[in-house]
Scaffold this motif. Sequence first.
Motif, PDB file in Angstrom:
ATOM      1  N   GLU A  60       1.199  -1.532  -0.153  1.00  0.00           N
ATOM      2  CA  GLU A  60      -0.216  -0.146   0.166  1.00  0.00           C
ATOM      3  C   GLU A  60       1.158   1.440  -0.091  1.00  0.00           C
ATOM      4  O   GLU A  60       2.113   1.052  -0.346  1.00  0.00           O
ATOM      5  CB  GLU A  60      -0.846  -0.145   0.863  1.00  0.00           C
ATOM      6  CG  GLU A  60      -0.181  -0.450   2.405  1.00  0.00           C
ATOM      7  CD  GLU A  60      -0.804  -0.127   3.834  1.00  0.00           C
ATOM      8  OE1 GLU A  60      -0.292   0.095   4.543  1.00  0.00           O
ATOM      9  OE2 GLU A  60      -2.612  -1.543   3.498  1.00  0.00           O
ATOM     10  N   ASP A  61       0.119   2.114  -0.252  1.00  0.00           N
ATOM     11  CA  ASP A  61       1.334   3.654  -0.021  1.00  0.00           C
ATOM     12  C   ASP A  61       1.867   2.977   0.832  1.00  0.00           C
ATOM     13  O   ASP A  61       1.292   3.385   2.531  1.00  0.00           O
ATOM     14  CB  ASP A  61       0.037   4.823  -0.086  1.00  0.00           C
ATOM     15  CG  ASP A  61      -0.553   4.702  -2.084  1.00  0.00           C
ATOM     16  OD1 ASP A  61      -0.549   4.018  -2.548  1.00  0.00           O
ATOM     17  OD2 ASP A  61      -1.637   5.526  -2.203  1.00  0.00           O
ATOM     18  N   TYR A  62       3.052   4.466   1.163  1.00  0.00           N
ATOM     19  CA  TYR A  62       3.921   4.351   2.271  1.00  0.00           C
ATOM     20  C   TYR A  62       4.359   6.267   2.480  1.00  0.00           C
ATOM     21  O   TYR A  62       5.264   6.060   3.035  1.00  0.00           O
ATOM     22  CB  TYR A  62       5.211   3.739   2.068  1.00  0.00           C
ATOM     23  CG  TYR A  62       5.518   2.092   2.068  1.00  0.00           C
ATOM     24  CD1 TYR A  62       6.043   1.531   3.585  1.00  0.00           C
ATOM     25  CD2 TYR A  62       4.265   1.273   1.831  1.00  0.00           C
ATOM     26  CE1 TYR A  62       5.898   0.427   4.076  1.00  0.00           C
ATOM     27  CE2 TYR A  62       4.198  -0.306   2.873  1.00  0.00           C
ATOM     28  CZ  TYR A  62       5.303  -0.132   3.697  1.00  0.00           C
ATOM     29  OH  TYR A  62       4.681  -1.352   4.141  1.00  0.00           O
ATOM     30  N   GLY A  74       1.681   1.632  -3.453  1.00  0.00           N
ATOM     31  CA  GLY A  74       2.074   0.703  -2.927  1.00  0.00           C
ATOM     32  C   GLY A  74       0.505   0.248  -4.941  1.00  0.00           C
ATOM     33  O   GLY A  74      -0.020   0.538  -5.287  1.00  0.00           O
ATOM     34  N   PRO A  75       0.714  -1.426  -4.862  1.00  0.00           N
ATOM     35  CA  PRO A  75       2.059  -2.079  -4.342  1.00  0.00           C
ATOM     36  C   PRO A  75       2.957  -2.370  -5.370  1.00  0.00           C
ATOM     37  O   PRO A  75       3.525  -1.555  -6.561  1.00  0.00           O
ATOM     38  CB  PRO A  75       1.431  -3.603  -5.014  1.00  0.00           C
ATOM     39  CG  PRO A  75       0.638  -3.639  -5.987  1.00  0.00           C
ATOM     40  CD  PRO A  75      -0.282  -2.006  -5.401  1.00  0.00           C
ATOM     41  N   THR A  76       4.036  -2.241  -4.868  1.00  0.00           N
ATOM     42  CA  THR A  76       5.487  -1.356  -5.277  1.00  0.00           C
ATOM     43  C   THR A  76       6.719  -1.940  -4.618  1.00  0.00           C
ATOM     44  O   THR A  76       6.489  -2.564  -2.790  1.00  0.00           O
ATOM     45  CB  THR A  76       5.581  -0.639  -5.805  1.00  0.00           C
ATOM     46  OG1 THR A  76       7.158  -0.061  -6.713  1.00  0.00           O
ATOM     47  CG2 THR A  76       5.721   0.444  -4.398  1.00  0.00           C
ATOM     48  N   LYS A  90      12.136   2.283  -5.009  1.00  0.00           N
ATOM     49  CA  LYS A  90      13.611   2.114  -5.223  1.00  0.00           C
ATOM     50  C   LYS A  90      14.618   2.356  -6.819  1.00  0.00           C
ATOM     51  O   LYS A  90      15.668   1.686  -6.201  1.00  0.00           O
ATOM     52  CB  LYS A  90      12.956  -0.225  -5.977  1.00  0.00           C
ATOM     53  CG  LYS A  90      13.933  -0.803  -6.356  1.00  0.00           C
ATOM     54  CD  LYS A  90      13.485  -1.886  -6.322  1.00  0.00           C
ATOM     55  CE  LYS A  90      14.028  -3.359  -6.711  1.00  0.00           C
ATOM     56  NZ  LYS A  90      15.229  -2.916  -8.878  1.00  0.00           N
ATOM     57  N   SER A  91      14.071   2.542  -7.316  1.00  0.00           N
ATOM     58  CA  SER A  91      14.142   3.761  -7.811  1.00  0.00           C
ATOM     59  C   SER A  91      15.674   4.227  -7.819  1.00  0.00           C
ATOM     60  O   SER A  91      16.428   4.835  -8.215  1.00  0.00           O
ATOM     61  CB  SER A  91      13.814   3.873  -9.281  1.00  0.00           C
ATOM     62  OG  SER A  91      12.663   5.009  -8.589  1.00  0.00           O
ATOM     63  N   CYS A  92      14.484   5.439  -6.452  1.00  0.00           N
ATOM     64  CA  CYS A  92      15.855   6.322  -6.113  1.00  0.00           C
ATOM     65  C   CYS A  92      17.195   5.669  -5.276  1.00  0.00           C
ATOM     66  O   CYS A  92      17.870   6.403  -5.507  1.00  0.00           O
ATOM     67  CB  CYS A  92      14.759   7.113  -4.888  1.00  0.00           C
ATOM     68  SG  CYS A  92      13.618   7.935  -5.702  1.00  0.00           S
TER      69      CYS A  92
END
Length: 734
Positions: A60-62, A74-76, A90-92
């Motif tokens: 969910e959103d963090y 999210g989801p990610t 993750k990209s950052c």
Amino acid sequence: MIKPSDQKKEKQIYEFCCEECSFVIGYGSAAMLMQCQEGNQEHIKHTCHEHPLTLIMMKEDYGPCKLCDVIIRGPTYGYGCSPCEFYVHKSCFELPHQVGHHFHPSHFLVLETKRFDPENIPYCQACGSLCRGFRYQCSAYCAFSLHIECASLAPNIKYIGHTQHLVIRIDHVDMDISSQGRGWACNACGFDIDHQVAAPFLRCVECDLNFHEECDTELIKHFSHQHPLVLCDNEEEETNDDKFCYACNKLIQAGPAAYICNSCKSCYLHKSCSELPRRIQHRLHKHVLTLVYTAASRQCKACCKYFNGFTYNCSTCNFYLDLDCVSPRPLLIFRGHEHKLTIFDKLYSNQMCQGSCNFTSPNAYFLRCVKCDFNIHLWCIPLPETIKHESHHHSLILADKLANDDYEDEVCDICEEQRDRRECAYYCAECDFVAEFSCVRSLVLVCLKENRGDVPLRVVSKEAGLTIKDCFASLTEEENKKIEDICMDIDKEMEQVSGTLSLSSSVINTSDFSEKAPNYYSDETLLQLMVTLRRSYNSISSLGWDYDGVDEQKVVNVGGFKISKKLAPILEKLLSKYGDLADYALSLSSGLKNDFVIRLCEVVQSMYTTVIMEISGELIFNWWYELKIVQHGGIRTDFAFNHLKSIVQCHYTIDHERDKDSDLYQLYVKKVQHIREIDEQTAKLEEHKKQLEEDNKQIENIISSHPNEKSKRQAESLSSALELEMKKAGEGLL
């Protein structure tokens, strides 16, 4: 290690601790951390946080990413530290810590994780908005910053208003970046780019230019000017007589487009000049040349012209090439020089011909080797004896010069304009048709460069040529101004010394000079004497040497200088004894070098032919003044000034006014007269010897010109008999 807590409460509390250090974590936090890490393998240390970060699945959103401030949706997958509630994309997290970026090629950019003071937040150089989160920062502290998002931008838009580079499109809404910006203005229309409404705009980071998407005025940022330049159609019918291109110094003509600076209002640049390549390889120089702008006057190494504006320069060799000489010029092979020679319509600063030339003319085309500084007139090399020109039905024959005393003016039958009768020309005797050299030059060059068949070549005779007076008359206005400035400097120097001398100094005290050795005199002492001499002789002019009546002799080439035949032996001996007299006069034009060397030789010649007993104070002053002009010009004169000091001491050893009536003085006057007569007779004897050598050469030529051996032997017998007839009858008797 798990151990009970020291706190004694209703129920026992456990915590985790490290046996090697003082790290302690509560049981509840440890349980949460173990739950988050369950099934995950990656625990990585990152500069953005003090604890290792774990790769986790965010269902969910963090909240906002701690690096880019953008919500983690999210989801990610992402990286986080659950106890600290520190989460990043993750990209950052995987962004490189150091990058080389095309927006700032001079230094590397490093990922900066420290947040700025709220009062000192930098602006992003790409989009112009504040960099509130993490960013890329110049490693050399150039105050260059980029948003993480903006670092991924690449110029990919061809904008009609700025054709030099591709541009980027900035859209704060799409990029989810704060629109609080720097207050940029559109460089095309001049109106502000309003960051508050977050309207997209175009930007060239390299040129620091910004444009509204709807503005299409063509604009460039040129290296030669500090402001942007706007393209104008320039469709006026009349010529802009007061508008000049600062690159080539030529008029901004009606028709062709040109750029103008709206800030300066008076800076114009031809569109063609703005498109010149920054670096070129030119055949006249071994190194790569770079286009630069110079406001100071420079001399072109090719045509010798002084100019300012755009120039192609080699800073290593101090080599400058003006724009007119960049275009390739025709080449010609000349057997008298090892390199190919470049053809120039004109050379500036009175470059001297190094051929057998005693003639100068504004129409004298030059062949020049820039590398060796070798120059020769086109008409001083062998030319075709005949040519065929379309304007006349007969062949034209090369004539050394054509002058008809019945006419005041001579006219070329091709261009029907007045021609210089001293120049060589091509002529048809049958039709009395004359073509001046400049009108047939291109045809002559074709004959020299291509197969001319059986047409022979010959060198033009230039006996009636350049005189010393012509050398002086050919000086440019700038060169004459240089000489005038030197004379003014000398006069000012004398005026300053004159003000320090008492009025009693107007009478020369010979004892002040007779008892001093020549090397005792300083330049200041000699200057004081010259000031005193000018006071004593009211007729002395401050204009230096008078050349009227002494400068009609034809010149010859000695050591690269044009000098009269009378002064040639003097210059040859000076060069042999003292070397290159103009070795340190690098900034002088060849015309001025020649002028100053002639002045030096005239002074030496005058000294050489004048007996010290007959020297006047006026003559001493004129010698000194001429030497000062030459000295200020950068020509070596130390030996001449030392000799002049010796002359001064010798001259003032005797009180001529007091002793001239004595018998001893009068005898020495007669002795001087005898010495002068001997010198005159010796000179005549030398002339007769030279003439005798010429006679012997002519006799040999007459004998060798006989067509067969029989007639040649008869001529030799007659010559031997005549040699005997020339002897005195009594020779050998005693």
